[in-house]
Design an enzyme around this catalytic site. Structure first.
Site, PDB file in Angstrom:
ATOM      1  N   LYS A 151      -8.033  -0.712  -5.780  1.00 33.86           N
ATOM      2  CA  LYS A 151      -7.867  -1.936  -4.995  1.00 33.86           C
ATOM      3  C   LYS A 151      -9.052  -2.832  -5.331  1.00 33.86           C
ATOM      4  CE  LYS A 151      -6.305  -4.210  -1.144  1.00 33.86           C
ATOM      5  NZ  LYS A 151      -4.924  -4.550  -0.780  1.00 33.86           N
ATOM      6  N   THR A 193       0.822  -1.209   0.000  1.00 37.89           N
ATOM      7  CA  THR A 193       0.000   0.000   0.000  1.00 37.89           C
ATOM      8  C   THR A 193       0.855   1.257   0.000  1.00 37.89           C
ATOM      9  OG1 THR A 193      -1.774  -1.193   1.143  1.00 37.89           O
ATOM     10  CG2 THR A 193      -1.852   1.213   1.199  1.00 37.89           C
ATOM     11  N   ALA A 228      -4.199  -8.221  -3.087  1.00 34.29           N
ATOM     12  CA  ALA A 228      -4.414  -8.542  -1.677  1.00 34.29           C
ATOM     13  C   ALA A 228      -3.447  -9.656  -1.292  1.00 34.29           C
ATOM     14  CB  ALA A 228      -5.860  -8.985  -1.449  1.00 34.29           C
ATOM     15  N   GLY A 229      -2.514  -9.357  -0.385  1.00 37.20           N
ATOM     16  CA  GLY A 229      -1.537 -10.370  -0.018  1.00 37.20           C
ATOM     17  C   GLY A 229      -0.595 -10.688  -1.167  1.00 37.20           C
TER      18      GLY A 229
END
Length: 206
Positions: A32, A16, A97-98
């Site tokens: 996102k 981020t 994400a991840g």
């Protein structure tokens, strides 16, 4: 449209902050696709504050700070690839994400989303011990899936030995290195310029 997908070698790796830094210096919009966990704020809100850029709404906004497939199940949501459509922007930074093998559902992972969006990847990796293995495995997984790898962005104290090893064994350039800021704000991002090699790689997209 010039777009790049920011993924990481792990969760909490600094994607981020790296995305906000990219948006600030590249003057790009931010998106996102999947937000897992909303109680302590969202990545979109963080980037909007730090980069002061255009932020597009998430396709899925899930409550629990878990893997997307788990968080979606708790919310009674089924994540479908067809629901992901790139927002329109001249330049766009997309944050995953991840890591790249994180499940979206029981059929698809983040790599499938990268393939679906047809975007090149900038891989965020930590600079310290363990990064060579994690980075090389992530690059290998991306290349096996035929996802183009733009390069690596390292987060943390500068480590020339690890940088050299990653470039040698992963056969991909380290395009930028960012510190772990104790206090991150717009000024901190602005005062850390974008390397010419990364800017050239981004401008060559599209």
């Amino acid at each position: 449209m010039k777009s790049v997908f920011v993924t990481g070698t792990d969760t909490g790796i600094g994607k981020t902050i790296a995305s906000a830094w990219l948006c600030h210096h590249w003057q790009a919009d931010y998106w996102k696709p999947v937000q897992s966990g909303t109680e302590d704020g969202t990545d979109s809100a963080t980037v909007a504050t730090l980069a002061q850029c255009e932020v597009h709404p998430e396709a899925y906004r899930l409550s629990a700070p878990l893997s997307p497939h788990q968080s979606a199940a708790l919310d009674g949501v089924n994540i479908e690839l067809k629901q992901f459509v790139l927002p329109k922007a001249d330049r766009l930074v997309v944050e995953g994400a991840g890591g790249c093998m994180v499940p979206l559902n029981w059929q698809h992972t983040l790599i499938d989303l990268m393939q679906h969006l047809a975007l090149p990847v900038l891989l965020v990796a930590r600079s310290g011990l363990g990064t060579i293995n994690h980075t090389c495995l992530s690059v290998q997984a991306l290349r096996t899936a035929k996802v183009p790898v733009l390069g690596v962005l390292m987060m943390g104290p500068a480590n020339a030995a690890n940088r050299q090893a990653i470039e040698h064994f992963a056969k991909t350039p380290v395009l930028a290195e960012l510190p772990h800021w104790r206090s991150v704000g717009t000024n901190a991002l602005a005062n850390h310029p974008m390397p010419i090699g990364l800017r050239q790689a981004l401008e060559g997209l599209g």
